[in-house]
Write an enzyme that holds these catalytic residues in place. Structure first.
Site, short mmCIF file in Angstrom:
data_model
loop_
_atom_site.label_atom_id
_atom_site.label_comp_id
_atom_site.label_asym_id
_atom_site.label_seq_id
_atom_site.Cartn_x
_atom_site.Cartn_y
_atom_site.Cartn_z
N HIS A 58 -43.93 2.44 -2.80
CA HIS A 58 -44.94 2.78 -3.81
C HIS A 58 -46.17 1.90 -3.61
O HIS A 58 -46.04 0.69 -3.37
CB HIS A 58 -44.38 2.56 -5.22
CG HIS A 58 -45.38 2.77 -6.31
ND1 HIS A 58 -45.75 4.03 -6.71
CD2 HIS A 58 -46.10 1.89 -7.05
CE1 HIS A 58 -46.66 3.92 -7.68
NE2 HIS A 58 -46.87 2.62 -7.90
N ASP A 76 -50.24 26.16 36.87
CA ASP A 76 -51.59 25.88 36.37
C ASP A 76 -51.76 24.37 36.27
O ASP A 76 -52.00 23.69 37.26
CB ASP A 76 -51.78 26.57 35.02
CG ASP A 76 -53.21 26.48 34.51
OD1 ASP A 76 -54.08 26.09 35.29
OD2 ASP A 76 -53.44 26.80 33.33
N MET A 89 -42.21 30.39 17.92
CA MET A 89 -43.31 30.11 18.84
C MET A 89 -44.09 28.86 18.40
O MET A 89 -45.23 28.93 17.94
CB MET A 89 -44.19 31.34 18.98
CG MET A 89 -43.43 32.52 19.54
SD MET A 89 -44.37 34.04 19.70
CE MET A 89 -45.26 33.73 21.24
#
Length: 571
Positions: A538, A113, A408
């Site tokens: 911080h 594809d 998955m």
């Protein structure tokens, strides 16, 4: 360096997904184990009719390599076109290809594809573009939020086509980047559908054209998955859609039903409600977000569902969905999950089928090497080596990503591919799936790594150890308060006797970014009593994790030294 402790969990551990009726068709079968150390100075073998595994002693400077003798499924070639051929150019195949080139392997990747697979073209990449839009829309639409920051904003609007173009353009850019990166490194990209024709042999080609045969010493299957649509649901791609269609954002319905409340369903509910839609969830189990840690699910429902234009039906199946036609709306038939009796009928403008994904393994030619899929998944062992119908390893054949069903997630596929390359280049490697994080990119985000609290307690009961839980709130974090985004919770599940991290779950601002400190700690086998000495800037959101680890009550002493590794640099 020490390895992580093996965490075998008898019940398949699932990354949160929908628990629709067909869940058994797409199990996330996660059998986890810790990273193994290499074995030196001994050998062992196990015998079967056609396969022999041997871990043999090598001379100093050489790594051990696991190999399997050929079975009786044809004759392998004696010379090869490539060291490694990968079938499928998604994120998993791409990660494997790049690592293979780094290791000096002549590599080819077959793609039928487009490069990038589901993640880049029809999944995590374009969906994040839509979620970026929904996040900003949601912020601009919150008068209370804007007012608290001293901002005045006129009514926010959006251009649907421009939003859709943003998602498509992002996918195109990432796809181009992946393609160029492989070409630059010398990976051959072979266009066509790949089919295994025998041991170490693959053919590829397009319909209507002659196939080309290529050989490789090792082959990786990385063909991914496709949306799973249960029986009785008619998808027309317009009013009844899957995530593939939804990502194109061809229209924004006034009312959309989402079947399934896992990752996909939650993220699209975030998008649609921000763009003005009303949403109805349809979930087979008795609660929304059933795959997440229950405490996180409860909080997420209170923030992500209840205040928004979302209602839901739980404990029901969508047994029949008919697309809108002839002036009629989408019709959804609901059936009680327990009694199987008809419960309700919904009429909506559109329906999104977010019921998970199914492996894309048809046509791979697995029958040519005596491999039988299990509910579509290619069976593999903990090293991603393919197992045939007789329970024997298929020599030189591996399967990674969604096609094997272990976990998955795109980054899990990439990690599995890298692990396989390590093995074929002489270094035994077993991926610890419990160290792989997952995230849901809602607003706020959800992230997790390791076991949920119920899973951890079940494991503890079976194996005889104690489990403790520590929690911190985003409400005490300076950066979250500055952003006016203090809704959130971080949860640590651990073993108090030794400081082992069993699971971390976060719901809050940038949770998807924060989870990696915990996942890396699990990967490296770092214990809580040592992480407590780490310093966090911080004010940052990372201090949520800092406070979380510091709040844990661990009995074991720290193993790190209080003295610096080297002399400090003078100011």
């Amino acid at each position: 360096m020490h390895s992580t402790s093996a965490l075998s969990f008898s019940q398949a551990t699932s990354v949160p997904t929908t628990n629709y009726a067909f869940h058994s068709h797409c199990p996330l079968n996660l059998r986890f184990c810790g990273l193994t150390t290499q074995a030196f100075g001994f050998s062992f073998s196990t015998h079967s009719a056609s396969t022999r595994l041997r871990l043999s002693t090598r001379a100093p400077g050489h790594s051990n390599k696991i190999s399997a003798s050929p079975g009786h499924n044809g004759t392998p070639p004696t010379s090869f076109d490539y060291d490694l051929i990968i079938i499928g150019a998604g994120v998993g195949g791409h990660g494997a290809a790049l690592h293979a080139v780094e290791k000096g392997l002549k590599t080819a990747i077959i793609e039928g594809d487009v490069v990038g697979g589901t993640c880049v073209n029809r999944g995590c990449v374009p969906s994040k573009a839509l979620l970026a839009v929904s996040g900003r829309m949601r912020e601009l639409q919150s008068e209370h939020h804007m007012k608290a920051l001293g901002l005045q904003v006129s009514a926010a609007g959006y251009d649907r086509q421009a939003v859709a173009d943003h998602a498509n353009n992002l996918a195109s850019k990432i796809r181009s980047n992946l393609t160029n990166s492989m070409k630059a490194l010398g990976v051959d990209i072979l266009t066509g559908f790949g089919t295994i024709v025998g041991p170490q042999k693959v053919k590829y080609g397009k319909v209507g054209f002659t196939d080309t045969m290529v050989t490789a010493k090792d082959i990786i299957i990385a063909t991914g998955s496709v949306p799973f649509v249960p029986k009785g649901i008619e998808v027309d791609g317009k009013t009844v859609i899957t995530s593939d269609h939804a990502l194109k954002l061809e229209f924004v319905p006034d009312w959309i039903a989402i079947v399934g409340s896992g990752y996909i369903g939650l993220e699209f509910s975030d998008v649609y409600t921000a763009l003005g839609s009303e949403v109805t969830f349809i979930e087979a189990l008795d609660q929304l977000m059933p795959g997440f840690d229950p405490e996180i699910s409860k909080l997420a429902q209170r923030v992500l569902v209840n205040p928004r234009k979302i209602d839901y039906h739980t404990g029901v199946f969508a047994t029949k969905i008919t697309p809108a036609r002839d002036g009629k709306p989408v019709i959804i038939e609901l059936t009680d999950a327990k009694t199987k009796e008809h419960k309700d009928t919904l009429e909506v403008d559109a329906a999104l089928i977010a019921t998970g994904r199914a492996p894309f393994t048809n046509g791979l030619g697995l029958e040519n090497i005596s491999v039988v899929t299990q509910r579509g998944f290619v069976p593999v062992d903990e090293r991603m080596r393919v197992i045939d119908a007789n329970g024997n390893l298929v020599p030189h054949l591996y399967c990674i990503g969604d096609a094997n069903g272990k976990m998955m997630l795109a980054h899990a596929a990439s990690a599995q591919g890298i692990s396989v390359v390590e093995q074929v280049t002489g270094k035994d490697h077993v991926l610890n799936h419990l160290s792989i994080p997952a995230a849901c990119f809602t607003h706020p985000e959800i992230s997790m790594v390791g076991l949920t609290e119920p899973q951890a307690r079940e494991k503890a009961e079976k194996e005889g150890f104690e489990v403790s839980v520590a929690k911190t709130s985003f409400k005490a974090n300076t950066k979250a308060l500055a952003e006016n985004e203090s809704e959130g919770l971080a949860k640590l599940i651990y073993r108090p006797e030794n400081g082992e991290i069993l699971g971390v779950h976060i719901f809050g601002l940038h949770a998807a970014d924060l989870i990696h400190e915990a996942s890396n700690a699990i990967t490296l086998g770092t214990r809580i009593q040592d992480i407590k000495f780490a310093v966090h800037a911080h004010p940052t959101l990372s201090e949520v994790l800092d406070e979380l680890f510091k709040s844990a009550k661990v009995k074991a002493p720290a193993s790190t030294s209080s003295s610096p590794v080297s002399d400090p640099v003078s100011a």
